[in-house]
Scaffold this motif. Structure first.
Motif, mmCIF file in Angstrom:
data_model
loop_
_atom_site.group_PDB
_atom_site.id
_atom_site.type_symbol
_atom_site.label_atom_id
_atom_site.label_comp_id
_atom_site.label_asym_id
_atom_site.label_seq_id
_atom_site.Cartn_x
_atom_site.Cartn_y
_atom_site.Cartn_z
ATOM 1 N N ALA A 27 -0.713 -0.579 -8.263
ATOM 2 C CA ALA A 27 -1.666 -1.666 -8.501
ATOM 3 C C ALA A 27 -3.057 -1.104 -8.811
ATOM 4 O O ALA A 27 -3.887 -1.766 -9.416
ATOM 5 C CB ALA A 27 -1.729 -2.590 -7.295
ATOM 6 N N LEU A 55 4.382 0.251 -5.050
ATOM 7 C CA LEU A 55 3.810 -0.828 -5.873
ATOM 8 C C LEU A 55 2.317 -0.982 -5.597
ATOM 9 O O LEU A 55 1.529 -1.178 -6.529
ATOM 10 C CB LEU A 55 4.536 -2.157 -5.621
ATOM 11 C CG LEU A 55 5.999 -2.227 -6.065
ATOM 12 C CD1 LEU A 55 6.592 -3.592 -5.724
ATOM 13 C CD2 LEU A 55 6.159 -1.953 -7.561
ATOM 14 N N ALA A 56 1.935 -0.869 -4.313
ATOM 15 C CA ALA A 56 0.509 -0.985 -3.952
ATOM 16 C C ALA A 56 -0.294 0.134 -4.615
ATOM 17 O O ALA A 56 -1.402 -0.091 -5.096
ATOM 18 C CB ALA A 56 0.352 -0.937 -2.437
ATOM 19 N N LEU A 98 2.919 -0.612 -12.946
ATOM 20 C CA LEU A 98 3.407 -1.842 -12.315
ATOM 21 C C LEU A 98 3.754 -2.872 -13.383
ATOM 22 O O LEU A 98 3.011 -3.040 -14.346
ATOM 23 C CB LEU A 98 2.297 -2.381 -11.404
ATOM 24 C CG LEU A 98 2.551 -3.673 -10.642
ATOM 25 C CD1 LEU A 98 3.601 -3.459 -9.565
ATOM 26 C CD2 LEU A 98 1.260 -4.183 -10.016
ATOM 27 N N ARG A 146 7.322 -0.864 -1.360
ATOM 28 C CA ARG A 146 6.146 -1.741 -1.418
ATOM 29 C C ARG A 146 4.869 -0.894 -1.490
ATOM 30 O O ARG A 146 3.922 -1.248 -2.202
ATOM 31 C CB ARG A 146 6.111 -2.690 -0.213
ATOM 32 C CG ARG A 146 7.222 -3.740 -0.248
ATOM 33 C CD ARG A 146 6.955 -4.928 0.678
ATOM 34 N NE ARG A 146 6.764 -4.552 2.059
ATOM 35 C CZ ARG A 146 7.745 -4.334 2.944
ATOM 36 N NH1 ARG A 146 9.001 -4.469 2.573
ATOM 37 N NH2 ARG A 146 7.481 -4.004 4.176
ATOM 38 N N TYR A 171 -0.455 -9.743 -5.729
ATOM 39 C CA TYR A 171 -0.187 -9.206 -7.063
ATOM 40 C C TYR A 171 -0.358 -10.251 -8.168
ATOM 41 O O TYR A 171 -0.110 -9.968 -9.319
ATOM 42 C CB TYR A 171 1.232 -8.599 -7.108
ATOM 43 C CG TYR A 171 1.325 -7.382 -6.217
ATOM 44 C CD1 TYR A 171 1.113 -6.101 -6.722
ATOM 45 C CD2 TYR A 171 1.544 -7.517 -4.854
ATOM 46 C CE1 TYR A 171 1.138 -4.997 -5.887
ATOM 47 C CE2 TYR A 171 1.565 -6.415 -4.011
ATOM 48 C CZ TYR A 171 1.370 -5.161 -4.536
ATOM 49 O OH TYR A 171 1.380 -4.067 -3.718
ATOM 50 N N PHE A 213 -2.006 -9.552 -11.431
ATOM 51 C CA PHE A 213 -1.302 -8.726 -12.415
ATOM 52 C C PHE A 213 -0.497 -9.557 -13.401
ATOM 53 O O PHE A 213 -0.510 -9.285 -14.577
ATOM 54 C CB PHE A 213 -0.410 -7.685 -11.729
ATOM 55 C CG PHE A 213 -1.215 -6.626 -11.068
ATOM 56 C CD1 PHE A 213 -1.749 -5.584 -11.818
ATOM 57 C CD2 PHE A 213 -1.509 -6.696 -9.724
ATOM 58 C CE1 PHE A 213 -2.533 -4.625 -11.216
ATOM 59 C CE2 PHE A 213 -2.300 -5.740 -9.115
ATOM 60 C CZ PHE A 213 -2.812 -4.698 -9.858
ATOM 61 N N THR A 259 8.465 1.743 1.773
ATOM 62 C CA THR A 259 8.058 2.797 0.836
ATOM 63 C C THR A 259 7.924 2.221 -0.577
ATOM 64 O O THR A 259 6.955 2.508 -1.282
ATOM 65 C CB THR A 259 9.073 3.956 0.827
ATOM 66 O OG1 THR A 259 9.217 4.453 2.158
ATOM 67 C CG2 THR A 259 8.640 5.088 -0.091
ATOM 68 N N TRP A 268 2.279 -11.703 0.780
ATOM 69 C CA TRP A 268 2.403 -10.350 0.236
ATOM 70 C C TRP A 268 2.430 -10.398 -1.299
ATOM 71 O O TRP A 268 1.696 -9.670 -1.966
ATOM 72 C CB TRP A 268 3.662 -9.639 0.777
ATOM 73 C CG TRP A 268 3.695 -8.209 0.340
ATOM 74 C CD1 TRP A 268 3.121 -7.151 0.970
ATOM 75 C CD2 TRP A 268 4.269 -7.690 -0.873
ATOM 76 N NE1 TRP A 268 3.315 -6.000 0.238
ATOM 77 C CE2 TRP A 268 4.010 -6.305 -0.895
ATOM 78 C CE3 TRP A 268 4.976 -8.272 -1.935
ATOM 79 C CZ2 TRP A 268 4.435 -5.479 -1.941
ATOM 80 C CZ3 TRP A 268 5.391 -7.458 -2.974
ATOM 81 C CH2 TRP A 268 5.121 -6.071 -2.970
#
Lengths: 127, 127
Positions: free
Chosen positions: A25, A21-22, A71, A18, B86, B89, A16, B82
């Motif tokens: 993004a 964060l997605a 983020l 992760r 990111y 960012f 959840t 994974w």
């Protein structure tokens, strides 16, 4: 044992969090909007956000009343650097697999050429 | 919630377990040897090893009675992939800082070349 890296990895150890964060993004958003795709109570979502905030992975705006979440990628950079130290291990593993496959290929080619008799072709030297 | 990535990140969220992986990066070793640098009971070390083993981050030999531990980098590769999503960012953040510093530099240079200051083209009408 409350070092930054442990906080970061612990925060990432949940699907959840992760997914939150997605979502972030894609751009900053309110807690209400963040909670929508999850079949979760607001307190449950808030708990996840607190873990992410404590790890420094998200920031909350102070300007607006809805306090948008965004983020913060700094801790991810640190985590990536830690894992990168081990890159040679997974690459070595792939290299070993590669070497093994080449070995099999070479053994096959050899057994074929030994069977039919190898012909060496001569080429005329240039010049 | 017991997905591989969560197991991996949870296993990494502890400095002792990360130190164990760092030791195993030097080569396989026995549990007794692994435990030496840590002021910990053997059951405490074994507990950490179980977490690492469940995450697939270490393997235990079956051939020898001392069952040597070795690093298994597969899950680290997945975790790295994974986090890599990111990367833009944290790189963007550095780019923004860079752009900001260039902006300040440009503003300084401009104010120097303008010398005594800016001419005002408009004046605010009174009352």
């Amino acid at each position: 044992m409350h070092d930054q890296l442990s906080f970061t990895f612990a925060a990432l150890a949940d699907p959840t969090r992760r997914a939150i964060l997605a979502r972030l993004a894609l751009g900053e958003t309110s807690v209400t909007e963040l909670a929508m795709p999850f079949e979760m109570s607001m307190p449950a979502v808030s708990k996840h956000l607190k873990v992410l905030e404590r790890a420094g992975l998200i920031g909350r705006g102070r300007e607006a009343q809805w306090r948008p979440c965004r983020l913060e990628a700094g801790p991810l950079k640190e985590a990536a650097s830690w894992i990168e130290e081990y890159r040679r291990f997974w690459e070595e593993r792939l290299d070993r697999l590669d070497a093994y496959l080449r070995e099999i290929q070479a053994a096959r080619t050899k057994s074929k050429t030994n069977g039919s008799g190898k012909k060496r072709s001569k080429t005329k030297p240039k010049g």
